[in-house]
Design an enzyme around this catalytic site. Sequence first.
Site, PDB file in Angstrom:
ATOM      1  N   ARG A 384       2.558   0.822   4.886  1.00 19.36           N
ATOM      2  CA  ARG A 384       3.152   0.597   3.562  1.00 19.36           C
ATOM      3  C   ARG A 384       4.660   0.349   3.550  1.00 19.36           C
ATOM      4  O   ARG A 384       5.231   0.160   2.479  1.00 19.36           O
ATOM      5  CB  ARG A 384       2.839   1.756   2.605  1.00 19.36           C
ATOM      6  CG  ARG A 384       1.361   1.971   2.364  1.00 19.36           C
ATOM      7  CD  ARG A 384       1.078   2.687   1.080  1.00 19.36           C
ATOM      8  NE  ARG A 384       1.501   4.072   1.098  1.00 19.36           N
ATOM      9  CZ  ARG A 384       1.281   4.914   0.084  1.00 19.36           C
ATOM     10  NH1 ARG A 384       0.671   4.514  -0.986  1.00 19.36           N
ATOM     11  NH2 ARG A 384       1.673   6.165   0.172  1.00 19.36           N
ATOM     12  N   ASP A 385       5.315   0.327   4.712  1.00 21.54           N
ATOM     13  CA  ASP A 385       6.761   0.053   4.686  1.00 21.54           C
ATOM     14  C   ASP A 385       7.206  -0.628   5.977  1.00 21.54           C
ATOM     15  O   ASP A 385       8.195  -0.224   6.591  1.00 21.54           O
ATOM     16  CB  ASP A 385       7.539   1.351   4.462  1.00 21.54           C
ATOM     17  CG  ASP A 385       8.964   1.084   3.948  1.00 21.54           C
ATOM     18  OD1 ASP A 385       9.215  -0.038   3.469  1.00 21.54           O
ATOM     19  OD2 ASP A 385       9.805   1.992   4.022  1.00 21.54           O
ATOM     20  N   ILE A 386       6.479  -1.668   6.376  1.00 19.78           N
ATOM     21  CA  ILE A 386       6.883  -2.452   7.539  1.00 19.78           C
ATOM     22  C   ILE A 386       8.088  -3.308   7.160  1.00 19.78           C
ATOM     23  O   ILE A 386       8.059  -4.055   6.181  1.00 19.78           O
ATOM     24  CB  ILE A 386       5.723  -3.348   8.029  1.00 19.78           C
ATOM     25  CG1 ILE A 386       4.586  -2.487   8.573  1.00 19.78           C
ATOM     26  CG2 ILE A 386       6.204  -4.332   9.090  1.00 19.78           C
ATOM     27  CD1 ILE A 386       4.927  -1.707   9.817  1.00 19.78           C
TER      28      ILE A 386
END
Length: 558
Positions: A384-386
């Site tokens: 969810r936060d690449i």
Amino acid sequence: MTLAISIGQCSITGPRPRNEDFAGAVTPTGETLDAKGMLLAVADGVGGHAKGREAAEFTVRGLLNDYYATPDTWSIAQAIDQVLGALNRWLVAHAARTRETAGMATTLSALVLRGTRWHLAHVGDSRIYLYRDRDLTRLTEDHTWAHPELSNVLHRAVGLDARLAVDHADGEIEAGDLFVLMSDGVWNTLGDGGIAGVLAQGGDPDALAAALVMQAEAQGAHDNCTALVARVDSLPQAALRDRLAEAVRLSLPPRLNVGDELDGLRVDAVLHESRLTLLYRVTELESGDARVLKTLRDGADPDAIAALVHEEWLARRVVSPQFPQVIAHRARSRLYYLMTWHEGASLRARLDAGHHFDIEQVVKLGCSVLRALGTLHRLGIVHRDIKPDNLHLDSQGVLRVLDLGVAASDGEDFKEINNPGTPSYMAPELFEGRPASESSDLFALGVTLYQLLTRHYPWGEIEPFQRPRFGEPVPPTRYRPDIPEWLEAVLLKAIAREPSARFETAEECLLALERGAHRPLALPRRPPLVERMPLRLLRALLALSLIGNILLLCLLLR
């Protein structure tokens, strides 16, 4: 206090020549109990077939064994479906080999008791009941068709069809609950009233299971009779499924400065600090090894503390060289956790330092991240936060994915510390409120690779709380003409607006990058003008065209 369950079971052949029922349970302890729960199952081999007992026993034993081998990060439903799917395929293939095994199939009713919730999986006409406060509730539906000559005909069973559909349901557990799993030889004879009457007499689970079976036999049961009774003696105080939840009771460390010591750790540097989190580089005084210590600022709320515990829980289960590894520290007296330290810098730091990534390097980095994402997704975890900030390249050239702080797993729904994701890397569907998925992770990676190559975003930088409109992305060759056509096709497919147009899995995207120019993807078809133009603009053009035609008609009539 932990989950405590008392279990009793009884099975008799009855008037049949052979007992085709099979029941079993697993009662783990410690972390396995917290992570996977207790599993109970009853199966009834399809009557009239020589291998009905074998199908029932194979399915129950296989489920009891293999369920506990699935990743802890999977949801209960996903774990059971994967195991039963494999068992079903084996039964179908085995039944097709010889005449003796033809029709080899079984019903199955399974129950998982974990934390403060129950979860069932059901196929066929065995049943699961809940007896609470002298009220009997049937939790399963029979998968049978009415038949003029037979009492019922199964239309769903394990081994009956190549495609297995399993019913799932869940609910809250209360202390004193009785869960009863039974074959149709019991419930079909006693009926709901008879079952409730036996349970109302009370007794330990062994006595209740035996009473149900013997009562069914006494009333003329025409089938094997099996009952498994589970009584909930006590519930855990917290719903958190892992023993790391005990860390919530620890106090947060004070704000540490360089040179401070805590639990045999010396602070060497403050690596990062945000509104809630703090990262330090520390040295273990006993071993001399450098570590990363992650904790929260003093005064963090319970949701932030639960999220940190969840992050550690996830990180412990991602055992891969492409992620920092959690280090056990027995002397821990405060709320934090330790990770391995790797000398190097994030891709964001390298961009800010003026580093220009060549095409070969970006492709190599992309392949490394995709392998890491494949590891996460197989565990049922979405990052969810690449973004470049969370991709770290060490001094040996090894890339690692950082920060599972907002990661989500199928197995549990925890509140995250921050709103998940960074706007410029978020897929369009996330702005519509849809949940993050493997597809949105691949979208974020596509934006990241695009940025590494061009130092731009496909739709420009998106500010927090902005509701962007996603038109056609700027082709990366607009900023960097030397990008090969095949790589542009991969990037544009990864950042497609619709999830259905993107790569389905990390492995598919990895294969496209590895094949490169040898087997290139086709460039995505440019949508027609009617799809690219906003509806209001089309209406305006149609109105102008209509006015122009009217003016022309007036001129002609003159």
